[in-house]
Design a protein around this motif. Structure first.
Motif, mmCIF file in Angstrom:
data_model
loop_
_atom_site.group_PDB
_atom_site.id
_atom_site.type_symbol
_atom_site.label_atom_id
_atom_site.label_comp_id
_atom_site.label_asym_id
_atom_site.label_seq_id
_atom_site.Cartn_x
_atom_site.Cartn_y
_atom_site.Cartn_z
ATOM 1 N N LEU A 13 0.827 -1.213 0.000
ATOM 2 C CA LEU A 13 0.000 0.000 0.000
ATOM 3 C C LEU A 13 0.864 1.267 0.000
ATOM 4 C CD1 LEU A 13 -3.007 0.866 0.083
ATOM 5 C CD2 LEU A 13 -2.834 0.866 2.582
ATOM 6 N N GLY A 14 2.048 1.161 0.599
ATOM 7 C CA GLY A 14 2.958 2.311 0.686
ATOM 8 C C GLY A 14 3.286 2.901 -0.681
ATOM 9 N N LEU A 15 3.284 2.054 -1.721
ATOM 10 C CA LEU A 15 3.616 2.563 -3.064
ATOM 11 C C LEU A 15 2.603 3.593 -3.544
ATOM 12 C CD1 LEU A 15 4.662 -0.666 -5.018
ATOM 13 C CD2 LEU A 15 6.131 1.161 -4.162
ATOM 14 N N ILE A 16 1.336 3.346 -3.253
ATOM 15 C CA ILE A 16 0.307 4.294 -3.722
ATOM 16 C C ILE A 16 0.136 5.432 -2.706
ATOM 17 C CG2 ILE A 16 -1.774 3.065 -2.847
ATOM 18 C CD1 ILE A 16 -1.522 4.569 -6.361
ATOM 19 N N ALA A 162 5.070 -0.942 -12.846
ATOM 20 C CA ALA A 162 3.646 -0.660 -13.088
ATOM 21 C C ALA A 162 2.725 -1.682 -12.414
ATOM 22 C CB ALA A 162 3.377 -0.617 -14.592
ATOM 23 N N LEU A 163 3.115 -2.958 -12.432
ATOM 24 C CA LEU A 163 2.252 -3.966 -11.811
ATOM 25 C C LEU A 163 2.162 -3.739 -10.306
ATOM 26 C CD1 LEU A 163 0.477 -6.485 -11.956
ATOM 27 C CD2 LEU A 163 2.550 -7.878 -11.676
ATOM 28 N N ALA A 164 3.317 -3.468 -9.673
ATOM 29 C CA ALA A 164 3.325 -3.243 -8.223
ATOM 30 C C ALA A 164 2.459 -2.027 -7.869
ATOM 31 C CB ALA A 164 4.753 -3.040 -7.733
ATOM 32 N N LEU A 165 2.511 -0.996 -8.716
ATOM 33 C CA LEU A 165 1.701 0.206 -8.464
ATOM 34 C C LEU A 165 0.211 -0.102 -8.634
ATOM 35 C CD1 LEU A 165 2.065 3.222 -7.776
ATOM 36 C CD2 LEU A 165 2.073 3.690 -10.244
ATOM 37 N N ALA A 166 -0.099 -0.877 -9.656
ATOM 38 C CA ALA A 166 -1.510 -1.251 -9.876
ATOM 39 C C ALA A 166 -2.014 -2.103 -8.704
ATOM 40 C CB ALA A 166 -1.656 -2.005 -11.198
ATOM 41 N N LEU A 167 -1.191 -2.994 -8.205
ATOM 42 C CA LEU A 167 -1.615 -3.836 -7.069
ATOM 43 C C LEU A 167 -1.789 -2.991 -5.810
ATOM 44 C CD1 LEU A 167 0.547 -7.041 -7.633
ATOM 45 C CD2 LEU A 167 -1.927 -6.795 -7.947
ATOM 46 N N ALA A 168 -0.901 -1.994 -5.641
ATOM 47 C CA ALA A 168 -1.032 -1.099 -4.486
ATOM 48 C C ALA A 168 -2.355 -0.338 -4.566
ATOM 49 C CB ALA A 168 0.142 -0.123 -4.454
ATOM 50 N N TYR A 169 -2.690 0.110 -5.777
ATOM 51 C CA TYR A 169 -3.963 0.827 -5.981
ATOM 52 C C TYR A 169 -5.134 -0.119 -5.687
ATOM 53 C CZ TYR A 169 -7.461 3.758 -8.380
ATOM 54 O OH TYR A 169 -8.553 4.524 -8.677
ATOM 55 N N ALA A 170 -5.032 -1.344 -6.208
ATOM 56 C CA ALA A 170 -6.101 -2.328 -5.973
ATOM 57 C C ALA A 170 -6.274 -2.584 -4.478
ATOM 58 C CB ALA A 170 -5.778 -3.634 -6.708
ATOM 59 N N LYS A 171 -5.169 -2.605 -3.743
ATOM 60 C CA LYS A 171 -5.258 -2.794 -2.287
ATOM 61 C C LYS A 171 -5.991 -1.613 -1.645
ATOM 62 C CE LYS A 171 -2.359 -4.234 1.613
ATOM 63 N NZ LYS A 171 -1.021 -4.779 1.943
ATOM 64 N N ILE A 173 -8.377 0.074 -2.731
ATOM 65 C CA ILE A 173 -9.845 0.059 -2.896
ATOM 66 C C ILE A 173 -10.436 -1.283 -2.436
ATOM 67 C CG2 ILE A 173 -9.844 1.793 -4.744
ATOM 68 C CD1 ILE A 173 -10.385 -0.500 -6.755
ATOM 69 N N GLY A 174 -9.631 -2.086 -1.756
ATOM 70 C CA GLY A 174 -10.141 -3.348 -1.193
ATOM 71 C C GLY A 174 -10.058 -4.541 -2.138
ATOM 72 N N GLY A 175 -9.571 -4.314 -3.359
ATOM 73 C CA GLY A 175 -9.587 -5.385 -4.367
ATOM 74 C C GLY A 175 -8.751 -6.599 -4.000
ATOM 75 N N THR A 176 -7.563 -6.355 -3.391
ATOM 76 C CA THR A 176 -6.700 -7.504 -3.063
ATOM 77 C C THR A 176 -7.169 -8.234 -1.797
ATOM 78 O OG1 THR A 176 -5.173 -5.919 -2.042
ATOM 79 C CG2 THR A 176 -4.604 -6.712 -4.253
ATOM 80 N N ARG A 177 -8.159 -7.663 -1.081
ATOM 81 C CA ARG A 177 -8.749 -8.436 0.029
ATOM 82 C C ARG A 177 -9.458 -9.662 -0.547
ATOM 83 N NH1 ARG A 177 -11.893 -3.411 2.954
ATOM 84 N NH2 ARG A 177 -10.080 -2.427 3.918
ATOM 85 N N ALA A 178 -10.092 -9.457 -1.699
ATOM 86 C CA ALA A 178 -10.835 -10.557 -2.333
ATOM 87 C C ALA A 178 -9.971 -11.293 -3.350
ATOM 88 C CB ALA A 178 -12.074 -9.994 -3.031
ATOM 89 N N GLY A 179 -9.032 -10.577 -3.956
ATOM 90 C CA GLY A 179 -8.169 -11.176 -4.976
ATOM 91 C C GLY A 179 -8.150 -10.342 -6.239
ATOM 92 N N ALA A 180 -6.928 -10.042 -6.714
ATOM 93 C CA ALA A 180 -6.764 -9.295 -7.971
ATOM 94 C C ALA A 180 -6.207 -10.260 -9.010
ATOM 95 C CB ALA A 180 -5.823 -8.114 -7.767
ATOM 96 N N ILE A 181 -6.934 -10.402 -10.083
ATOM 97 C CA ILE A 181 -6.573 -11.377 -11.123
ATOM 98 C C ILE A 181 -5.837 -10.660 -12.250
ATOM 99 C CG2 ILE A 181 -7.533 -13.008 -12.824
ATOM 100 C CD1 ILE A 181 -9.946 -13.288 -10.850
ATOM 101 N N ARG A 182 -4.700 -11.196 -12.632
ATOM 102 C CA ARG A 182 -3.909 -10.586 -13.706
ATOM 103 C C ARG A 182 -4.540 -10.900 -15.063
ATOM 104 N NH1 ARG A 182 1.953 -9.454 -14.541
ATOM 105 N NH2 ARG A 182 1.854 -8.103 -16.372
ATOM 106 N N THR A 183 -4.714 -9.866 -15.864
ATOM 107 C CA THR A 183 -5.245 -10.063 -17.214
ATOM 108 C C THR A 183 -4.547 -9.076 -18.151
ATOM 109 O OG1 THR A 183 -7.301 -10.198 -18.521
ATOM 110 C CG2 THR A 183 -7.218 -8.483 -16.853
#
Ligand SMILES: NC(=O)C1=CN([C@@H]2O[C@H](COP(=O)(O)OP(=O)(O)OC[C@H]3O[C@@H](n4cnc5c(N)ncnc54)[C@H](OP(=O)(O)O)[C@@H]3O)[C@@H](O)[C@H]2O)C=CC1
Ligand SMILES: CC[C@](O)(C(C)=O)C(=O)O
Ligand SMILES: [Mg+2]
Ligand SMILES: [Mg+2]
Length: 337
Positions: A13-16, A162-171, A173-183
């Motif tokens: 989360l620190g990244l975002i 970029a991926l780490a930043l996107a995952l930080a953003y997803a975290k 908004i709660g997205g990685t609590r449920a799971g973020a799927i790479r596409t």
């Protein structure tokens, strides 16, 4: 084929939190992203045109609102959550002039990148964080300490991060609590369009309206037809949602299950499947995107006509009356911003 799924422990989360994020647009997705990022300790600014009707709502919710150009100029990460059809002009007029090496442009849906309507310069990261649910559910789940699963994709990795930043953003908004799927942008865009056209929105709405028409044209009461073709659909879909088609079939009567198994494929038959393939082809070739962009540029004549026809369908009047009798029908999630 297995997919990569990322959870809270995979995201920093620190990244975002170290970036300034501009959320452009404050509708269904925009309000959910902005409020949840803020509650996750991220510095957020909202970009909305002067005179936007979303401005008072964002300000009442304690957010700072500036023009899209100013927000893009201030921010390190620019999340584009304006309507898909508005994004190209918004990008050209307000975002592109304010991009610089080291910045990132994010999307909640890949339409404009997939179809080449927006072409960001090579020096910026281009990524997507796309919750797989309406914005109001995204916000409600975050507030309840949960999350809606989301898709993450990287189109352009200028920073190498970029991926780490996107995952930080997803975290955030709660997205990685449920799971973020790479596409990828292509997969997300094409499957999202197919799903909403053939199954979730277009297919389901036409199925419900047609079933209602067949029953009422045969002389059955509209109220009874409404229950059978629309109201009970939620009960059936809830069972599928909880445990797949198998749970739904376990729960319904044997009579219903025999009717389902013996009749379902007479409705959704090989002609319908061929038509679904055709619709997918129009999405993959860009034909649908060209048609929709042209329709929008022409002032949406068909869209407006079809919207009015849908609103005038007799099922709406019947539904309005019946829902008034159902005190247990919750306030719709679309009314809770
Ligand atoms: N709806 C959903 O749940 C989902 C949406 N998405 C994607 O998220 C994105 C946003 O969609 P959605 O949240 O439905 O959009 P909405 O229509 O709910 O909201 C759009 C917002 O953008 C504002 N806006 C309109 N024009 C501009 C402009 N030119 N510049 C800046 N802001 C503008 C609107 O302001 P105003 O009030 O003034 O009109 C409004 O605040 C889309 O890419 C969509 O595909 C992805 C997954 C699900
Ligand atoms: C199903 C419709 C959707 O794709 C969504 C809520 O995910 C959309 O574009 O609104
Ligand atoms: Mg969708
Ligand atoms: Mg969609």
């Amino acid at each position: 084929m297995s997919v990569e799924v990322y959870y809270d422990d995979d995201a920093d989360l620190g990244l975002i939190q170290a970036k300034k994020v501009a959320v452009i647009g404050y509708g269904s997705q925009g309000h959910a992203h902005a409020l949840s990022l803020r509650d996750s300790g991220v510095d957020v600014v909202i970009g909305l045109p002067e005179g936007s009707k979303s401005r008072p709502k964002a300000e009442e919710q304690g957010l700072r609102v500036v023009t899209p150009a100013q927000a893009a100029a201030e921010a390190d990460v620019i999340m584009v959550l304006a309507p898909d059809t508005a994004q190209r002009a918004l990008y050209t007029e307000s975002i592109a002039p304010n991009l610089a090496p080291g910045k990132a442009i994010f999307f909640g849906h890949g339409f404009n990148i997939r179809y080449g309507l927006i072409k960001p310069p090579a020096e910026v990261d281009v990524a997507m964080v796309a919750p797989k649910g309406p914005g109001h559910l995204v916000r409600r789940q975050y507030s309840d300490g949960k999350g809606v699963p989301c898709l993450v994709a990287v189109e352009q990795d200028a920073s190498g991060n970029a991926l780490a930043l996107a995952l930080a953003y997803a975290k955030g908004i709660g997205g990685t609590r449920a799971g973020a799927i790479r596409t990828t942008f292509t997969e997300e865009t094409e499957t999202d369009l197919f799903g909403e056209q053939a199954v979730l929105c277009g297919g389901a709405a036409a199925l419900v309206q047609t079933g209602f028409e067949v029953l009422t044209e045969a002389g059955y009461a509209p109220e009874v037809a409404y229950f059978e073709c629309l109201h009970e659909l939620k009960l059936i879909v809830d069972l599928m949602y909880e445990g797949g088609i198998a749970k739904m079939r376990y729960s319904i009567s044997d009579t219903a299950e025999y009717g389902d198994l013996s009749r379902g494929h007479r409705i959704i038959d090989s002609r319908v499947k061929d038509e679904m393939r055709k619709i997918l082809g129009e999405i993959q070739s860009g034909e649908f995107a060209r048609e929709w962009v042209a329709e929008d540029e022409a002032g949406r004549p068909n869209f407006t006509k079809w919207q009015a026809e849908g609103a005038a369908h007799p099922i709406e009047e019947t539904g309005k009356k019946l829902r008034g009798m159902m005190s247990w029908v919750d306030r719709p999630i679309t009314e809770t911003a």
